[in-house]
Enzyme design. Sequence first.
Site, PDB file in Angstrom:
ATOM      1  N   LYS A 116       4.213   4.219 -11.716  1.00  0.00           N
ATOM      2  CA  LYS A 116       2.945   3.899 -11.836  1.00  0.00           C
ATOM      3  C   LYS A 116       1.986   5.045 -12.337  1.00  0.00           C
ATOM      4  CE  LYS A 116      -0.906   1.348  -9.647  1.00  0.00           C
ATOM      5  NZ  LYS A 116      -1.407   0.724  -8.768  1.00  0.00           N
ATOM      6  N   LEU A 132      -5.038   7.540   0.223  1.00  0.00           N
ATOM      7  CA  LEU A 132      -3.896   7.197   0.779  1.00  0.00           C
ATOM      8  C   LEU A 132      -3.726   7.253   2.245  1.00  0.00           C
ATOM      9  CD1 LEU A 132      -1.366   9.349  -1.825  1.00  0.00           C
ATOM     10  CD2 LEU A 132      -2.354   7.029  -2.072  1.00  0.00           C
ATOM     11  N   GLY A 164      -8.364  -4.931 -13.399  1.00  0.00           N
ATOM     12  CA  GLY A 164      -9.428  -5.890 -13.488  1.00  0.00           C
ATOM     13  C   GLY A 164      -9.083  -7.348 -13.769  1.00  0.00           C
ATOM     14  N   LYS A 212       0.819  -1.162   0.033  1.00  0.00           N
ATOM     15  CA  LYS A 212       0.005   0.024  -0.039  1.00  0.00           C
ATOM     16  C   LYS A 212       0.992   1.313   0.053  1.00  0.00           C
ATOM     17  CE  LYS A 212      -3.701   1.826   2.447  1.00  0.00           C
ATOM     18  NZ  LYS A 212      -4.084   2.605   1.326  1.00  0.00           N
ATOM     19  N   CYS A 247      -2.698   8.488  -8.043  1.00  0.00           N
ATOM     20  CA  CYS A 247      -3.839   8.406  -7.266  1.00  0.00           C
ATOM     21  C   CYS A 247      -4.906   9.383  -7.628  1.00  0.00           C
ATOM     22  CB  CYS A 247      -3.514   8.411  -5.680  1.00  0.00           C
ATOM     23  SG  CYS A 247      -4.806   8.011  -4.828  1.00  0.00           S
ATOM     24  N   GLY A 301      -5.370  -6.656  -8.279  1.00  0.00           N
ATOM     25  CA  GLY A 301      -5.978  -5.681  -7.324  1.00  0.00           C
ATOM     26  C   GLY A 301      -7.101  -5.961  -6.711  1.00  0.00           C
ATOM     27  N   GLY A 355     -11.474  -2.889 -11.100  1.00  0.00           N
ATOM     28  CA  GLY A 355     -12.141  -3.949 -11.206  1.00  0.00           C
ATOM     29  C   GLY A 355     -12.246  -4.215 -12.813  1.00  0.00           C
TER      30      GLY A 355
HETATM   31  C1  FMN Z   1      -8.900   0.209  -2.331  1.00  0.00           C
HETATM   32  C2  FMN Z   1      -7.976   0.388  -3.220  1.00  0.00           C
HETATM   33  C3  FMN Z   1      -6.708   1.092  -2.944  1.00  0.00           C
HETATM   34  C4  FMN Z   1      -5.575   1.380  -3.624  1.00  0.00           C
HETATM   35  N1  FMN Z   1      -4.527   1.980  -3.193  1.00  0.00           N
HETATM   36  C5  FMN Z   1      -3.456   2.240  -3.990  1.00  0.00           C
HETATM   37  C6  FMN Z   1      -2.133   2.897  -3.480  1.00  0.00           C
HETATM   38  O1  FMN Z   1      -2.122   2.885  -2.322  1.00  0.00           O
HETATM   39  N2  FMN Z   1      -1.282   3.071  -4.650  1.00  0.00           N
HETATM   40  C7  FMN Z   1      -1.292   2.643  -5.713  1.00  0.00           C
HETATM   41  O2  FMN Z   1      -0.579   3.121  -6.540  1.00  0.00           O
HETATM   42  N3  FMN Z   1      -2.508   2.291  -6.142  1.00  0.00           N
HETATM   43  C8  FMN Z   1      -3.548   1.878  -5.391  1.00  0.00           C
HETATM   44  N4  FMN Z   1      -4.820   1.327  -5.890  1.00  0.00           N
HETATM   45  C9  FMN Z   1      -4.837   1.074  -7.371  1.00  0.00           C
HETATM   46  C10 FMN Z   1      -4.429  -0.500  -7.649  1.00  0.00           C
HETATM   47  O3  FMN Z   1      -3.140  -0.756  -7.200  1.00  0.00           O
HETATM   48  C11 FMN Z   1      -4.732  -0.798  -8.879  1.00  0.00           C
HETATM   49  O4  FMN Z   1      -3.932  -0.137  -9.848  1.00  0.00           O
HETATM   50  C12 FMN Z   1      -6.250  -0.598  -9.545  1.00  0.00           C
HETATM   51  O5  FMN Z   1      -7.090  -0.905  -8.668  1.00  0.00           O
HETATM   52  C13 FMN Z   1      -6.412  -1.295 -10.788  1.00  0.00           C
HETATM   53  O6  FMN Z   1      -6.457  -2.771 -10.736  1.00  0.00           O
HETATM   54  P1  FMN Z   1      -7.644  -3.687 -10.276  1.00  0.00           P
HETATM   55  O7  FMN Z   1      -8.688  -3.264 -11.167  1.00  0.00           O
HETATM   56  O8  FMN Z   1      -6.949  -4.758 -10.231  1.00  0.00           O
HETATM   57  O9  FMN Z   1      -7.869  -3.262  -8.853  1.00  0.00           O
HETATM   58  C14 FMN Z   1      -5.808   1.199  -5.171  1.00  0.00           C
HETATM   59  C15 FMN Z   1      -7.003   0.358  -5.442  1.00  0.00           C
HETATM   60  C16 FMN Z   1      -7.883   0.124  -4.710  1.00  0.00           C
HETATM   61  C17 FMN Z   1      -9.195  -0.661  -5.063  1.00  0.00           C
END
Ligand code: FMN
Length: 311
Positions: free
Chosen positions: A173, A81, A252, A53, A138, A273, A225
Amino acid sequence: MRSMDVHTVPDLSVSLGRIHLKNPVLVASGTFGYGEEYEDFVESEELGGIITKAVTLEPREGNPPPRLAETPAGLLNSIGLENPGIEVFLTEKLPKLRKLKTRIIVNIAGEKKTEYLDLAEKLDRETGIDALEVNISCPNVQRGGVVFGTRADLAFSLVKGLRQATNLPLIVKLTPNVTDITEIAQAAKEGGADALSLINTILGMAIDVNTRRPRIGAITGGLSGPAIRPIAVRMVHQTHQNVDLPLIGVGGITSCEDALEFVLAGATAVAVGTANFVDPVVSLEIIEGLREYLKRWGVHSYQSLVGGLRT
Ligand SMILES: Cc1cc2nc3c(=O)[nH]c(=O)nc-3n(C[C@H](O)[C@H](O)[C@H](O)COP(=O)(O)O)c2cc1C
């Protein structure tokens, strides 16, 4: 592609620039805490790596509730964050992460360039960190972070500064909330990035029509997602075509087939994620699925699949 004996266990190890991974499946930042939250479910040693995180210089309380809202095939979040800050990370979280037998990638975020540089310098002095993931994407903070991800000149200058502040591999990122992600990707490369991860969440909003209130306390949130996967795959493809850096595909992923879409589009590794919230062992199933895919198609090297899209 070289053919393979059906009894051979396929080798999934891969290099992400200077970082060697035993397999290409990572867990995405913010969805796996600092590792300890999942220790009852997942043998972290099986994973390619854990992306923590985000950690910031000072502790952050995050955004007002509600911070999560489900949408069709997606999740809106505005965590903002929330984290205990670098000092607590170094004294309480890192010692536990160090014991895990997998790659540890620390996600860093800030509002000003100096904050990122301070974080990088502090983390550079520590052992047990394999890379930094620089969160310039973010959507849930008012200032800083995301601005670096939407302007190529700022992205370049930040990554260049970080390159001087640390010898650790830098994974930048990227945010999808831009017109042309390849411009920011190229700027990060020129600044000295070792790899890129893409994508972070897409800025979104949902409204409860009975209360007429936003479903998220901060009004807008980041969408993640399966709903965002086609956008993420498209952005990985475009970036792979235009920028010569290893990529981590995120967005996703819920199954091995989803992960393979990213790999064929050009991702060297993938990060899972939101799917962790639905099924905490999904990453392990994806790793097993990749082995089966390689066997089924008689593919000897995982690496040969990267960017293997036929057009
Ligand atoms: C609850 C939550 C918290 C997240 N916190 C961070 C974070 O602290 N730093 C970051 O770079 N991305 C963060 N993300 C983004 C994820 O790492 C990822 O890039 C994004 O959710 C897309 O992937 P997914 O669809 O598989 O979740 C967060 C996503 C979610 C859902």
